[in-house]
Design a protein around this motif. Sequence first.
Motif, PDB file in Angstrom:
ATOM      1  N   ALA A 317       0.832  -1.203   0.000  1.00 49.64           N
ATOM      2  CA  ALA A 317       0.000   0.000   0.000  1.00 49.64           C
ATOM      3  C   ALA A 317       0.868   1.255   0.000  1.00 49.64           C
ATOM      4  O   ALA A 317       0.563   2.244  -0.688  1.00 49.64           O
ATOM      5  N   HIS A 318       1.970   1.245   0.754  1.00 53.47           N
ATOM      6  CA  HIS A 318       2.873   2.397   0.777  1.00 53.47           C
ATOM      7  C   HIS A 318       3.608   2.554  -0.558  1.00 53.47           C
ATOM      8  O   HIS A 318       3.797   3.675  -1.040  1.00 53.47           O
ATOM      9  N   VAL A 319       4.016   1.431  -1.153  1.00 58.56           N
ATOM     10  CA  VAL A 319       4.677   1.501  -2.460  1.00 58.56           C
ATOM     11  C   VAL A 319       3.742   2.106  -3.502  1.00 58.56           C
ATOM     12  O   VAL A 319       4.146   2.923  -4.334  1.00 58.56           O
ATOM     13  N   ARG A 320       2.494   1.704  -3.469  1.00 57.72           N
ATOM     14  CA  ARG A 320       1.535   2.260  -4.437  1.00 57.72           C
ATOM     15  C   ARG A 320       1.408   3.779  -4.303  1.00 57.72           C
ATOM     16  O   ARG A 320       1.251   4.483  -5.298  1.00 57.72           O
ATOM     17  N   ARG A 321       1.468   4.269  -3.077  1.00 58.01           N
ATOM     18  CA  ARG A 321       1.403   5.714  -2.881  1.00 58.01           C
ATOM     19  C   ARG A 321       2.624   6.382  -3.504  1.00 58.01           C
ATOM     20  O   ARG A 321       2.523   7.435  -4.153  1.00 58.01           O
ATOM     21  N   LEU A 322       3.808   5.768  -3.333  1.00 57.88           N
ATOM     22  CA  LEU A 322       5.023   6.323  -3.924  1.00 57.88           C
ATOM     23  C   LEU A 322       4.952   6.309  -5.447  1.00 57.88           C
ATOM     24  O   LEU A 322       5.366   7.265  -6.111  1.00 57.88           O
TER      25      LEU A 322
END
Length: 342
Positions: A317-322
Amino acid sequence: MAETADHGGGVRSIRVPIPDNPLGHTLVYVVDTDRGPVLVDTGWDDPDSWDTLAEGLTACGTSATEIHGVVVTHHHPDHHGLSGKVRETSGAWVAMHAADTAIVRRTRETRPEQWFSYMAAKLAAAGAPEDHLAPLRAARGRGRLPGFSPALPDREIAPGELLDLAGRRLRAIWTPGHTPGHVCLHLEEEHPAGLPGHGRLFSGDHLLPEITPHIGLYEDPDDTTVTDPLGDYLDSLERVGRLGPAEVFPAHQHMFTDASARVGELLAHHQDRLTGLLALLGTPLTPWQLAERMEWNRPWDEIPYGSRNIAVSEAEAHVRRLVKTGRAEAVPGTDPVTYVAV
């Protein structure tokens, strides 16, 4: 003996235990209305939890047979678990946001082999090693799901609406992130003790006083849309911060008053985590490799099997935000896919 508290203004709470879980309990709220008491969440589907809820309702001057309705903040079993039993006992309606109702429906309709196959494929795509995938592959033929058969809600919560609670002003605030259909509930009434601010907020798991809610992935296997749950959560946090409630009633831990300060802390936490991930992504990594390197509440080697699945979901989920904000990208041709900072 059930632990209850009276918060004034026709609002009480009951601590309903969650079996074998470090969270300890769910705070179930009892809201008086002109048509009878309405519950905000219900607690885990377990005999001891049910007994505690029933005892608590008696201590609050009502009973499980008198419940008029149930408003569910989100579909997780420590919130929605006992909704079906409450409805069977009292005839109460059960309301939930459509996005979480869709997950409940999918859970009820999914065959065990489908679920295990989907989870194994999802984790393999995230870079999980074969020894982690093996139990899921072995479980495919055993014909049992590791979850529940949750009650299907019979009412839909529409974002921004005043719920049909006679004599009360309770407005639904859609706060996706922890789940796609998570809602907070804003009691737009003067604080009974005169605290400054705008009413009171039932915050579910969206805003907790000391815990950072899990932000992971909830996707329909048949839908190819790439979601951005962390982006949704950050936007939802800012929306709740602007409400300025006098007091917050979370689903776990304890009540608190400075919602804006807590929102600020959570926004800063996720920005710090994103910055840390960018540093890790100087070298291409899979979501599993990222999760292994991220800071958790214990070393990776001590994280239980099921919790590793949750951690990998949060890492992704954090990677997708990046990726969505142009700070990272998938490396073309990698399988499982790796990501790198840009």
